[in-house]
Design a protein around this motif. Sequence first.
Motif, PDB file in Angstrom:
ATOM      1  N   UNK A   1       0.830  -1.205   0.000  1.00  0.00           N
ATOM      2  CA  UNK A   1       0.000   0.000   0.000  1.00  0.00           C
ATOM      3  C   UNK A   1       0.865   1.256   0.000  1.00  0.00           C
ATOM      4  N   UNK A   2       1.946   1.249   0.802  1.00  0.00           N
ATOM      5  CA  UNK A   2       2.808   2.432   0.856  1.00  0.00           C
ATOM      6  C   UNK A   2       3.534   2.631  -0.476  1.00  0.00           C
ATOM      7  N   UNK A   3       4.023   1.576  -1.084  1.00  0.00           N
ATOM      8  CA  UNK A   3       4.691   1.686  -2.385  1.00  0.00           C
ATOM      9  C   UNK A   3       3.722   2.227  -3.434  1.00  0.00           C
ATOM     10  N   UNK A   4       2.467   1.776  -3.384  1.00  0.00           N
ATOM     11  CA  UNK A   4       1.464   2.284  -4.323  1.00  0.00           C
ATOM     12  C   UNK A   4       1.262   3.782  -4.128  1.00  0.00           C
ATOM     13  N   UNK A   5       1.165   4.218  -2.858  1.00  0.00           N
ATOM     14  CA  UNK A   5       1.052   5.648  -2.578  1.00  0.00           C
ATOM     15  C   UNK A   5       2.282   6.394  -3.092  1.00  0.00           C
ATOM     16  N   UNK A   6       3.451   5.830  -2.875  1.00  0.00           N
ATOM     17  CA  UNK A   6       4.697   6.471  -3.304  1.00  0.00           C
ATOM     18  C   UNK A   6       4.721   6.664  -4.825  1.00  0.00           C
TER      19      UNK A   6
END
Length: 363
Positions: free
Chosen positions: A215-220
Amino acid sequence: MTTASDARVGDERPPETARQQLIGILIVAVAAAVLAVVIFIYRRDVPITGDGLRVINERLPLTIHTLLRPFHEHLNAVPIALWSILPTTAEKLAAMLVAHVVLATATAAFLIARLGRLIGVALALPLALLGSAYYDLFVSWQILFMIPLACGLVAIVASLPRERTWALRGLVVVFIGIAVGSSNVGLFLACALGLWFLLERRWTQILELVPVGVAWVAWFLVVFLHSRRDEAFKPSLMALPYSVTAISSGIGGVTGLGVYGGLAIIAAAAAFVIWRRVTVPPALIAFGVTLVVMFGILSAFRSSGSLTQAQGSRYIYLTAFFLAFGVGIAAPRLPRSRWWLVASLVATAINVQILAHALPGYP
């Protein structure tokens, strides 16, 4: 959770009762609550400035775009969402102080259960009255540190047993998710947990960090890379001294000895480990390495080569709780000497004095 009496094989003293441990927790909780009330009385009407004011001006009223937009390269969705439903300055400050009381009390309960009442209270009391980190206690936007730390502690407790239910696994995913959605502090807590799992070969537990990582990588990739940058990333050779200074100021701040006192404690601990050939527990290695990495990366964004910022009170707060979590997980067999309490009371008194001087004058 393994208790202190379980960890001390061969200890002839009777195990502590639940009532005795509860008394220790209440001592820390009441101290933290009294501190919170005093700070609220003094500062409930102090206008919000700095980063908090920027959040109000640029991200409120709330939209999906402003919720996910990075702030100082952080994903601060949870604090921003919380602020959107707390309209007044006093309410925002109250929320931050409540978060500190919850974090201090939960940390005390964790340390007492793992290390025993005497050592647990001795370690937790200066954290509850951490006057050397007064910035975090005066500025309501600093809730972005307290929320991920509290959520990280829940994830740590849920991660202690190797054989766990799906409910405990779900707690890790959910609370690490909230932590990462609050601040990059949560991201580094996840890294510390991952390193701990790796060092102890808890392979399946690493998988519990994957959903939040994805999820964090997608946000990044989707949001961060297409957003306006607040700061430039400029790696330099200052990263290591910056990290050492930050950790030294954290340890020195908790003990009331200052940055050089903290450095002396680190040097003495390192010398003892080498001399006695002590095996450092994986959890302490994980949280220690993560602190160095976190401050090293921070130096590339915000220090501009200066070691002064590394001594900031907000980093004292972070270092204190990171190391408390590491010590609690490791649950070392520490002697129940009364000197723990003496040192704790001296450190607490120094912190309260620092807080008393800062409270009426800090802008």
